[in-house]
Design an enzyme around this catalytic site. Structure first.
Site, mmCIF file in Angstrom:
data_model
loop_
_atom_site.group_PDB
_atom_site.id
_atom_site.type_symbol
_atom_site.label_atom_id
_atom_site.label_comp_id
_atom_site.label_asym_id
_atom_site.label_seq_id
_atom_site.Cartn_x
_atom_site.Cartn_y
_atom_site.Cartn_z
ATOM 1 N N HIS A 19 50.959 25.348 29.044
ATOM 2 C CA HIS A 19 51.633 26.633 28.855
ATOM 3 C C HIS A 19 53.081 26.511 29.309
ATOM 4 C CE1 HIS A 19 51.165 31.285 29.015
ATOM 5 N NE2 HIS A 19 52.442 30.961 28.807
ATOM 6 N N HIS A 21 56.960 27.086 27.329
ATOM 7 C CA HIS A 21 57.729 27.391 26.126
ATOM 8 C C HIS A 21 58.986 26.527 26.148
ATOM 9 C CE1 HIS A 21 55.358 31.071 25.270
ATOM 10 N NE2 HIS A 21 55.219 31.079 26.593
ATOM 11 N N HIS A 209 48.451 34.346 23.992
ATOM 12 C CA HIS A 209 48.712 35.058 25.241
ATOM 13 C C HIS A 209 47.883 36.337 25.280
ATOM 14 C CE1 HIS A 209 51.953 32.253 25.388
ATOM 15 N NE2 HIS A 209 52.666 32.879 26.306
ATOM 16 N N GLU A 212 48.013 39.138 30.399
ATOM 17 C CA GLU A 212 49.139 38.948 31.330
ATOM 18 C C GLU A 212 49.576 40.334 31.801
ATOM 19 O OE1 GLU A 212 53.675 37.086 31.449
ATOM 20 O OE2 GLU A 212 52.724 37.486 29.520
ATOM 21 N N ASP A 290 55.280 27.857 32.321
ATOM 22 C CA ASP A 290 55.693 28.941 31.424
ATOM 23 C C ASP A 290 57.132 28.777 30.930
ATOM 24 O OD1 ASP A 290 55.423 31.196 29.902
ATOM 25 O OD2 ASP A 290 55.163 32.590 31.557
ATOM 26 N N ASP A 291 58.094 29.344 31.624
ATOM 27 C CA ASP A 291 59.514 29.271 31.257
ATOM 28 C C ASP A 291 60.295 28.822 32.492
ATOM 29 O OD1 ASP A 291 59.610 30.682 28.429
ATOM 30 O OD2 ASP A 291 58.309 31.905 29.696
#
Length: 367
Positions: A19, A21, A209, A212, A290-291
């Site tokens: 996961h 991006h 997703h 969340e 994630d980011d």
């Protein structure tokens, strides 16, 4: 504290990322560098864009997912040529490799780029070139996962899916599966039921997703309407015990992102994450970044955050590592290689802690 033996074990533990991006790996330094290269003017009416440092500082004040997405979409405007996409992905792979990531399955958002005139071919050729370099330079296995933006009409997802099919990206292995991301609330999974049905009929892997910011009904809908094989985030699964039991029984892996959940205020503390509940229920999950350019940490920092707040045992870390491997979209042979690497890491750690401590080590531990 990070010098304690268990942290050294975590540092060396073979990791799988599921996961992250790629667009969320766009560091402020790279944003400014590519903006200059491509003649892109960053917003002059926002002081955050004065320097890379001021931009990084602005990331400390996200109030929710949409706050983050505003900066995210401005940053991606600097990605123009295939070499830009390659540089972005390779920078992530380099950092991931240094933190013990052996296998990485990475999201990309083609609609973010095609909507601003960048062709799908440019995006995929750049990212796939970085994947090849990561394998060649680091021995890292990688997968690209093409995501649909849920705030856009489902017709846009169909167009993107058709583009990938036209290039045979799923058949030739360039793209390993499809995902669903962007703003969750008010965009439930069932809106994308038709395109996911087409993917399932073609044997294409599917994740999305859910859970969340959205409640557990988003997770249930993802499983029932999209036939998801993994759930990205999924932390609100803990609110529905029956659904949690189902996820465990069906061996549906969650891809948790601790620092992201904290930064976007899905939780007030890492300690609020349902790590213990998932371990006790046998819910498989992996830990991811994630980011990372926006949320203050890559894979290892997320692992350390979990250890700091939950004080997991080696046995529990092995469960997480093995679940991450078994939940990866890789060959049986590659899984065996990674599972063996985990066992080797455990043996080395066991031998290390059984050795008599030196005075220096003892003092370090007491500190």
């Amino acid at each position: 504290m990070s010098n304690l033996p268990i942290y050294n074990f975590i540092r060396k533990l073979p990791k799988c990322e599921h996961h992250v991006h790629l667009e969320g790996c766009l560091s402020p330094d790279l944003v400014f560098r590519l903006a200059k290269k491509n003649g892109i003017t960053l917003p002059s009416d926002d002081a955050a864009y004065t320097t890379p440092s001021t931009l990084l500082a602005s990331y400390e004040h996200f109030g929710c997912l949409d706050d983050f997405l505003r900066y995210y979409y401005i940053a991606v405007s600097v990605l123009i040529e295939a070499s830009d996409f390659e540089a972005l992905a390779y920078e992530y792979f380099s950092i991931a490799h240094s933190q013990g990531v052996h296998h990485a399955e990475v999201f990309f958002d083609p609609q973010t780029h095609t909507s601003r005139g960048i062709s799908y071919d440019v995006v995929v050729s750049g990212f796939s070139a970085a994947c090849e370099r990561a394998n060649r330079d680091f021995g890292m296995s990688t997968n690209l996962i093409m995501c649909f933006l849920r705030h856009l009409p489902s017709e846009a997802a169909h167009e993107t899916f058709a583009e990938a099919l036209k290039r045979n990206d799923f058949e030739n292995g360039i793209v390993a599966g499809v995902g669903l991301d962007s703003s969750e609330v008010d965009f439930p999974p069932e809106l994308f039921q038709e395109v996911y049905k087409l993917a399932a009929e073609k044997g294409i892997r599917r994740t999305g997703h859910a859970g969340e910011e959205g409640d557990p009904s988003y997770i249930r809908s993802g499983l029932d309407n999209l036939s998801l094989q993994r759930i990205d985030h999924g932390i609100r699964l803990v609110e529905d015990k029956e659904l949690m039991k189902r996820v465990a029984e069906e061996n549906i892996m969650l891809t948790m992102c601790p620092l992201s959940n904290l930064k976007l205020r899905c939780v007030n503390s890492i300690a609020e994450l349902p790590v213990r509940e998932f371990l006790e229920a046998g819910v498989p999950f992996s830990i991811n970044c994630d980011d990372p350019a926006y949320f203050g940490g890559y894979t290892l920092e997320n692992y350390f955050a979990i250890q700091k707040h939950f004080n997991l045992t080696v046995k529990e870390w092995v469960f997480i590592a093995n679940a991450a491997i078994n939940g990866s979209w890789i060959s049986g042979k590659r899984k065996e290689e990674l599972l063996s690497s985990v066992q080797k890491c455990v043996k080395e750690y066991t031998a290390e802690i059984q050795q008599p401590k030196t005075l220096e080590t003892a003092v370090e531990v007491q500190a």
